[in-house]
Scaffold this active site. Structure first.
Site, PDB file in Angstrom:
ATOM      1  N   GLY A  36       0.767  -1.233   0.000  1.00  0.00           N
ATOM      2  CA  GLY A  36       0.000   0.000   0.000  1.00  0.00           C
ATOM      3  C   GLY A  36       0.801   1.288   0.000  1.00  0.00           C
ATOM      4  CG  ASP A  37       3.589   4.506   1.548  1.00  0.00           C
ATOM      5  OD1 ASP A  37       3.794   5.024   0.429  1.00  0.00           O
ATOM      6  OD2 ASP A  37       3.891   5.060   2.625  1.00  0.00           O
ATOM      7  CG  LEU A  38       6.592  -1.855  -2.218  1.00  0.00           C
ATOM      8  CD1 LEU A  38       7.202  -2.090  -0.852  1.00  0.00           C
ATOM      9  CD2 LEU A  38       6.151  -3.155  -2.857  1.00  0.00           C
ATOM     10  CG  ASN A  46       7.953   2.651   3.086  1.00  0.00           C
ATOM     11  OD1 ASN A  46       8.703   3.159   3.917  1.00  0.00           O
ATOM     12  ND2 ASN A  46       6.765   3.160   2.804  1.00  0.00           N
TER      13      ASN A  46
END
Length: 262
Positions: free
Chosen positions: A161-163, A167
């Site tokens: 979801g926030d790759l 991250n």
């Protein structure tokens, strides 16, 4: 030391609980390395310390394979999240996102992600800029991106979801996931985020992914649709310095919809 403490005094209630739940949910299928949660409280999250290494093509290809397996492990619904409330954004200024089990990717993406953030940033935009963003959201609303490259319909994937590259930690045991905004989503969300700000050995990651889960020809042309929310969120969080990229993604989305449409 064998642990790492992520902390922020006065963090929103449930922020670190959501991150811990997201990490545990991504780790559950046991197909990709995920930083291990030791403990958490209102203002901190204690994690296993991860040894970093340099990126290389072999690790990238292996990560791509594992990411495909993670996505294929599935989720209960689009928009479902392992904890509620759910959050998106940096440690010092995250914003809450809706948790809702949606019938389609389009419903999830338009109603719980794109429209709320577009509304939040409207006062920063000119009429022409608002019109471009609205047109892109309308193009997505047709449902043409429920599949990939206009083909079929995707089932909910288990996504980070926030790759973005920051991250994804490169380690001796393989690329490890940190800092998720985990939810049931479209598999291209994670691939789009990897491409958005540049990730080392990106083509090797994509090759590894397609070795496990082949994608239709032209799938990369769909990526602006799937990084559109993150770009709108960057305008909301950091200001109009990201507006140029956001408008470019909006125009690319409109053009892609016209190409795929009847």
């Amino acid at each position: 030391m064998d642990d790492f403490v992520k902390e922020h005094a006065g963090s929103p209630r449930g922020f670190f609980a959501a991150e811990a739940a997201g990490l545990n949910w991504l780790a559950e299928p046991d197909v990709v390395p995920v930083v291990a949660v030791i403990d958490h409280d209102r203002n901190s999250l204690r994690l296993d310390r991860v040894e970093e290494s340099s990126p290389d093509a072999h690790s990238a290809f292996g990560f791509g394979r594992r990411l495909a397996l993670l996505h294929d492990s599935g989720a209960p619904a689009f928009g479902w999240a392992p904890a509620e409330p759910a959050w998106f954004g940096p440690l010092d200024s995250p914003f809450e996102v809706e948790v809702a089990s949606c019938a389609s990717f389009t419903e999830f993406w338009v109603e719980t992600r794109l429209e709320p953030v577009a509304t939040d940033i409207a006062n920063q935009l000119s009429k022409d800029e608002q019109a471009t963003i609205t047109s892109a959201i309308e193009a997505i609303s047709t449902g043409i991106f429920d599949g990939i490259a206009g083909i079929g319909t995707e089932r909910p994937a288990r996504v980070h979801g926030d790759l973005w590259a920051g991250n994804l930690m490169w380690t001796p045991s393989g690329c490890t996931l940190i800092d998720p905004a985990a939810h049931g989503g479209h598999r291209l969300e994670d691939l789009a985020m990897l491409a958005l700000f540049g990730t080392p050995f990106l083509d090797d990651i994509f090759a590894g992914y397609e070795a496990v889960h082949p994608l239709p020809d032209g799938w990369r042309d769909d990526l602006p649709v799937h990084n559109f929310f993150a770009l709108l969120a960057h305008v909301k969080l950091f200001g109009t310095g990201f507006l140029g990229q956001t408008l470019s993604a909006a125009r690319a989305t409109i053009d892609r919809a016209e190409t795929l449409g009847p």
